[in-house]
Design an enzyme around this catalytic site. Structure first.
Site, mmCIF file in Angstrom:
data_model
loop_
_atom_site.group_PDB
_atom_site.id
_atom_site.type_symbol
_atom_site.label_atom_id
_atom_site.label_comp_id
_atom_site.label_asym_id
_atom_site.label_seq_id
_atom_site.Cartn_x
_atom_site.Cartn_y
_atom_site.Cartn_z
ATOM 1 N N HIS A 3 -9.070 -7.648 3.220
ATOM 2 C CA HIS A 3 -8.153 -7.279 2.254
ATOM 3 C C HIS A 3 -8.860 -7.308 0.626
ATOM 4 O O HIS A 3 -9.482 -8.347 0.176
ATOM 5 C CB HIS A 3 -7.210 -8.108 2.201
ATOM 6 C CG HIS A 3 -6.026 -8.437 1.201
ATOM 7 N ND1 HIS A 3 -5.744 -9.144 0.307
ATOM 8 C CD2 HIS A 3 -5.032 -7.323 1.036
ATOM 9 C CE1 HIS A 3 -4.947 -8.906 -0.473
ATOM 10 N NE2 HIS A 3 -4.490 -7.697 -0.091
ATOM 11 N N ARG A 4 -8.847 -6.341 0.340
ATOM 12 C CA ARG A 4 -9.607 -6.086 -1.132
ATOM 13 C C ARG A 4 -11.387 -6.311 -1.014
ATOM 14 O O ARG A 4 -11.733 -7.057 -1.816
ATOM 15 C CB ARG A 4 -9.198 -6.568 -2.282
ATOM 16 C CG ARG A 4 -7.613 -6.601 -2.477
ATOM 17 C CD ARG A 4 -6.900 -7.431 -3.658
ATOM 18 N NE ARG A 4 -5.430 -7.551 -3.284
ATOM 19 C CZ ARG A 4 -4.805 -8.328 -4.020
ATOM 20 N NH1 ARG A 4 -5.354 -9.154 -4.804
ATOM 21 N NH2 ARG A 4 -3.364 -8.561 -3.707
ATOM 22 N N GLU A 54 -10.051 -2.989 2.835
ATOM 23 C CA GLU A 54 -8.871 -2.383 2.091
ATOM 24 C C GLU A 54 -8.969 -2.419 0.483
ATOM 25 O O GLU A 54 -9.608 -3.142 0.132
ATOM 26 C CB GLU A 54 -7.823 -3.200 2.473
ATOM 27 C CG GLU A 54 -6.105 -3.021 1.782
ATOM 28 C CD GLU A 54 -6.055 -3.459 0.616
ATOM 29 O OE1 GLU A 54 -5.052 -3.068 -0.009
ATOM 30 O OE2 GLU A 54 -6.622 -4.554 0.312
ATOM 31 N N ASP A 79 -7.624 -0.731 -3.367
ATOM 32 C CA ASP A 79 -6.433 -0.288 -4.171
ATOM 33 C C ASP A 79 -6.881 0.781 -5.238
ATOM 34 O O ASP A 79 -7.887 0.433 -5.919
ATOM 35 C CB ASP A 79 -5.956 -1.628 -4.948
ATOM 36 C CG ASP A 79 -5.528 -2.575 -3.786
ATOM 37 O OD1 ASP A 79 -4.476 -2.388 -3.240
ATOM 38 O OD2 ASP A 79 -6.128 -3.743 -3.773
ATOM 39 N N HIS A 134 -6.622 -4.025 -8.244
ATOM 40 C CA HIS A 134 -5.505 -4.246 -7.659
ATOM 41 C C HIS A 134 -4.102 -4.115 -8.762
ATOM 42 O O HIS A 134 -3.095 -3.568 -8.518
ATOM 43 C CB HIS A 134 -5.341 -5.468 -6.892
ATOM 44 C CG HIS A 134 -4.050 -5.846 -6.307
ATOM 45 N ND1 HIS A 134 -3.153 -6.488 -7.197
ATOM 46 C CD2 HIS A 134 -3.184 -5.688 -5.338
ATOM 47 C CE1 HIS A 134 -1.871 -6.677 -6.258
ATOM 48 N NE2 HIS A 134 -1.912 -6.144 -5.161
ATOM 49 N N GLU A 183 -5.238 2.031 -0.066
ATOM 50 C CA GLU A 183 -3.713 1.961 -0.646
ATOM 51 C C GLU A 183 -3.777 2.554 -2.063
ATOM 52 O O GLU A 183 -4.510 2.347 -3.049
ATOM 53 C CB GLU A 183 -3.514 0.300 -0.979
ATOM 54 C CG GLU A 183 -2.209 0.189 -1.566
ATOM 55 C CD GLU A 183 -1.717 -1.198 -1.389
ATOM 56 O OE1 GLU A 183 -0.837 -1.588 -2.232
ATOM 57 O OE2 GLU A 183 -2.246 -2.101 -1.068
ATOM 58 N N LYS A 201 -1.943 2.364 -5.368
ATOM 59 C CA LYS A 201 -1.361 1.350 -6.030
ATOM 60 C C LYS A 201 -0.598 2.004 -7.097
ATOM 61 O O LYS A 201 -1.116 2.559 -8.099
ATOM 62 C CB LYS A 201 -2.334 0.121 -6.551
ATOM 63 C CG LYS A 201 -1.901 -0.975 -7.203
ATOM 64 C CD LYS A 201 -0.885 -1.739 -6.476
ATOM 65 C CE LYS A 201 -1.748 -2.371 -5.138
ATOM 66 N NZ LYS A 201 -0.890 -3.316 -4.245
ATOM 67 N N ASP A 246 -8.045 -11.863 3.692
ATOM 68 C CA ASP A 246 -9.066 -12.424 2.721
ATOM 69 C C ASP A 246 -10.066 -12.998 3.288
ATOM 70 O O ASP A 246 -11.286 -12.862 2.707
ATOM 71 C CB ASP A 246 -8.301 -13.390 1.481
ATOM 72 C CG ASP A 246 -7.466 -12.860 0.854
ATOM 73 O OD1 ASP A 246 -6.899 -11.701 0.673
ATOM 74 O OD2 ASP A 246 -6.869 -13.421 -0.017
#
Length: 273
Positions: free
Chosen positions: A38-39, A65, A67, A80, A139, A141, A264
């Site tokens: 995640h990120r 992942e 954003d 993000h 993603e 955003k 994370d």
């Protein structure tokens, strides 16, 4: 694509095989679960930076992942929040800052002195650096803030022949469902995901609608249940859940039988061991 035929196929399989085809808790650990950083590995390095993405690759995550937003002058950037205040030494809205202004910000020192000087990456930088090394979950955003961002993302992928799933592991997702319908039309061979934290989106009616253009239904773990996972699969979609920040949450989602875990901490999710 899955969404074009899998809903009917899933129903046929249910009729032919019934519950005998459903995985049991005993073999849940044998099921391949996608490990999505995640990120990046943001538990260990500043989110949405090269340091975090490199760490995720080092930890053998299946996907990173990211954003995607857009600078004032049209550059696609990886961050993000819709402002730079939390994760950089600057302030202001992403859409009100030029790429030159964004590129001069320190996006790492808030996480630790060792990350001082980490920058906000560009979308093309991420595609070029990680293609072939790991999957990329993209993603969009707040795409409603950036008219035309869908076309720009599609163009960047098409230029690199990353719009064909047999070449690259690419998924595009968003909380903005209209944006994802648009992405499905622009990139019909690229898997599409819808994000939600609302139980209102877990009804049969809602899931049937999502399945007409989406391949993934990606909910907050707080609304995940075995019944939801089964229903999503019945509609011909996969389910990736977010955001895992504890081992207990990872273990819960593995027990629920999800297809992917967005975390994370990639080391919390490794059912292959």
């Amino acid at each position: 694509m899955m969404k074009k035929w899998a809903a009917g196929a899933g129903m046929a399989i249910m009729l032919l095989g019934g519950p005998l085809l459903q995985p049991t808790a005993a073999d849940a650990s044998a099921v391949k679960v996608e490990n999505v950083a995640h990120r990046g590995a943001s538990g260990y390095a500043p989110e949405n930076t090269i340091a975090a993405f490199d760490k995720a690759v080092e930890m053998k995550a299946d996907y990173i992942e990211i954003d995607v937003q857009q600078s004032k002058d049209g550059e696609l950037v990886i961050i993000h929040d819709t402002t730079v205040d939390r994760t950089t030494d600057g302030s202001g809205k992403v859409k009100d800052l030029t790429y030159d202004e964004l590129s001069r910000l320190d996006a790492g020192s808030w996480k630790g002195e060792e990350f001082t000087g980490e920058k906000i990456p560009t979308f093309d930088e991420i595609l070029d650096r990680y293609r072939g090394k790991t999957g990329i979950l993209i993603e969009l955003k707040a795409p409603e803030l950036y008219p035309g961002i869908e076309e720009k993302v599609a163009e960047e992928l098409q230029e690199r022949n990353m719009d064909k799933p047999q070449n690259e592991k690419i998924i595009v997702q968003s909380f903005n469902f209209d944006s994802m319908k648009k992405m499905d039309a622009l990139l019909p061979k690229v898997p599409i995901g819808v994000l939600t934290s609302s139980i209102l989106h877990t009804t049969d009616t809602a899931l049937n609608e999502f399945s007409t253009y989406a391949d993934y239904f990606n909910p907050n773990y707080g609304i995940v249940s075995k019944d939801l996972v089964a229903n999503v699969h019945e509609k011909g979609m996969k389910i990736q859940s977010w955001t895992v920040r504890t081992q207990e949450t990872a273990d819960f989602l593995l027990e629920m039988g999800v297809d992917g875990i967005i975390t994370d901490y990639p080391d919390y999710v490794d059912p292959r061991k």
